[in-house]
Design a protein around this motif. Structure first.
Motif, PDB file in Angstrom:
ATOM      1  N   LEU A 138       0.834  -1.202   0.000  1.00 36.88           N
ATOM      2  CA  LEU A 138       0.000   0.000   0.000  1.00 36.88           C
ATOM      3  C   LEU A 138       0.869   1.253   0.000  1.00 36.88           C
ATOM      4  CD1 LEU A 138      -2.756   1.351   0.088  1.00 36.88           C
ATOM      5  CD2 LEU A 138      -2.684   1.145   2.581  1.00 36.88           C
ATOM      6  N   ILE A 139       1.908   1.268   0.812  1.00 36.56           N
ATOM      7  CA  ILE A 139       2.807   2.425   0.847  1.00 36.56           C
ATOM      8  C   ILE A 139       3.503   2.584  -0.494  1.00 36.56           C
ATOM      9  CG2 ILE A 139       4.926   3.341   1.874  1.00 36.56           C
ATOM     10  CD1 ILE A 139       3.955   2.170   4.546  1.00 36.56           C
ATOM     11  N   GLN A 144       2.366   1.692  -3.372  1.00 36.17           N
ATOM     12  CA  GLN A 144       1.363   2.189  -4.308  1.00 36.17           C
ATOM     13  C   GLN A 144       1.155   3.691  -4.122  1.00 36.17           C
ATOM     14  OE1 GLN A 144      -2.533   0.477  -3.840  1.00 36.17           O
ATOM     15  NE2 GLN A 144      -3.474   1.975  -5.186  1.00 36.17           N
ATOM     16  N   LYS A 145       1.019   4.130  -2.869  1.00 40.00           N
ATOM     17  CA  LYS A 145       0.784   5.551  -2.597  1.00 40.00           C
ATOM     18  C   LYS A 145       1.978   6.395  -3.031  1.00 40.00           C
ATOM     19  CE  LYS A 145      -3.298   5.078  -1.034  1.00 40.00           C
ATOM     20  NZ  LYS A 145      -4.412   5.508  -1.864  1.00 40.00           N
ATOM     21  N   LEU A 146       3.199   5.884  -2.818  1.00 41.26           N
ATOM     22  CA  LEU A 146       4.384   6.613  -3.256  1.00 41.26           C
ATOM     23  C   LEU A 146       4.432   6.725  -4.777  1.00 41.26           C
ATOM     24  CD1 LEU A 146       7.113   5.264  -0.820  1.00 41.26           C
ATOM     25  CD2 LEU A 146       6.215   7.598  -0.941  1.00 41.26           C
ATOM     26  N   GLU A 174       1.818   6.725  -6.746  1.00 39.68           N
ATOM     27  CA  GLU A 174       0.779   7.684  -7.109  1.00 39.68           C
ATOM     28  C   GLU A 174       1.272   9.115  -6.890  1.00 39.68           C
ATOM     29  OE1 GLU A 174      -2.597   6.564  -4.765  1.00 39.68           O
ATOM     30  OE2 GLU A 174      -3.004   4.794  -5.974  1.00 39.68           O
ATOM     31  N   TRP A 175       1.943   9.343  -5.759  1.00 38.44           N
ATOM     32  CA  TRP A 175       2.458  10.677  -5.462  1.00 38.44           C
ATOM     33  C   TRP A 175       3.478  11.104  -6.518  1.00 38.44           C
ATOM     34  CZ3 TRP A 175       1.527  15.118  -3.634  1.00 38.44           C
ATOM     35  CH2 TRP A 175       2.558  16.052  -3.472  1.00 38.44           C
ATOM     36  N   ARG A 213       0.250  18.386  -0.700  1.00 38.46           N
ATOM     37  CA  ARG A 213       0.459  17.355   0.326  1.00 38.46           C
ATOM     38  C   ARG A 213      -0.425  17.615   1.539  1.00 38.46           C
ATOM     39  NH1 ARG A 213       6.955  16.909   0.411  1.00 38.46           N
ATOM     40  NH2 ARG A 213       7.157  15.583  -1.411  1.00 38.46           N
ATOM     41  N   LEU A 269      -4.035  16.703   0.642  1.00 36.88           N
ATOM     42  CA  LEU A 269      -4.224  15.252   0.604  1.00 36.88           C
ATOM     43  C   LEU A 269      -4.236  14.665   2.019  1.00 36.88           C
ATOM     44  CD1 LEU A 269      -1.964  14.380  -2.452  1.00 36.88           C
ATOM     45  CD2 LEU A 269      -4.461  14.227  -2.338  1.00 36.88           C
ATOM     46  N   GLN A 310      -7.306  12.553   3.730  1.00 32.70           N
ATOM     47  CA  GLN A 310      -7.093  11.242   4.351  1.00 32.70           C
ATOM     48  C   GLN A 310      -7.523  11.235   5.818  1.00 32.70           C
ATOM     49  OE1 GLN A 310      -6.220   8.407   2.809  1.00 32.70           O
ATOM     50  NE2 GLN A 310      -6.614   7.383   4.726  1.00 32.70           N
TER      51      GLN A 310
END
Length: 101
Positions: A7-8, A10-12, A14-15, A35, A38, A42
């Motif tokens: 998950l991390i 994936q988020k990185l 995406e960022w 940031r 976002l 969240q």
């Protein structure tokens, strides 16, 4: 070496994609502002009390383009165009005011 979760990762990814896109199309975009926006979004899905964000700045500085418009398309996001102190205290029941929403 520290391992990260999928998950991390994936988020990185995406960022990085968002950052790359903004840097391609905007001259010096305010990524720290994005940031923060976002993180506020969240926070509304966490167990603790959510964070609220007010964007203040001169006209034509990218507030809408960088922070508001991208977030307005996310699931469960609602934008309010004008907020005054009355917006929060307009009645305390479920049908009026923005606090219950």
């Amino acid at each position: 070496m520290n391992e990260t979760s999928p998950l991390i990762d994936q988020k990185l990814a995406e960022w990085r994609a968002i950052k790359s896109h903004l840097q391609e199309w905007y001259a010096e975009p305010d990524l720290e502002c994005l940031r923060a926006a976002l993180a506020v979004y969240q926070s509304h899905f966490e167990k603790e009390a959510p964070i609220w964000l007010f964007l203040l700045g001169p006209p034509s500085t990218g507030k809408s383009e960088i922070c508001i418009l991208p977030l307005s398309h996310l699931p469960q996001a609602q934008t309010v165009s004008t907020i005054t102190e009355s917006s929060f205290i307009t009645s305390y029941n479920e049908k009026f005011g923005i606090l219950p929403n």
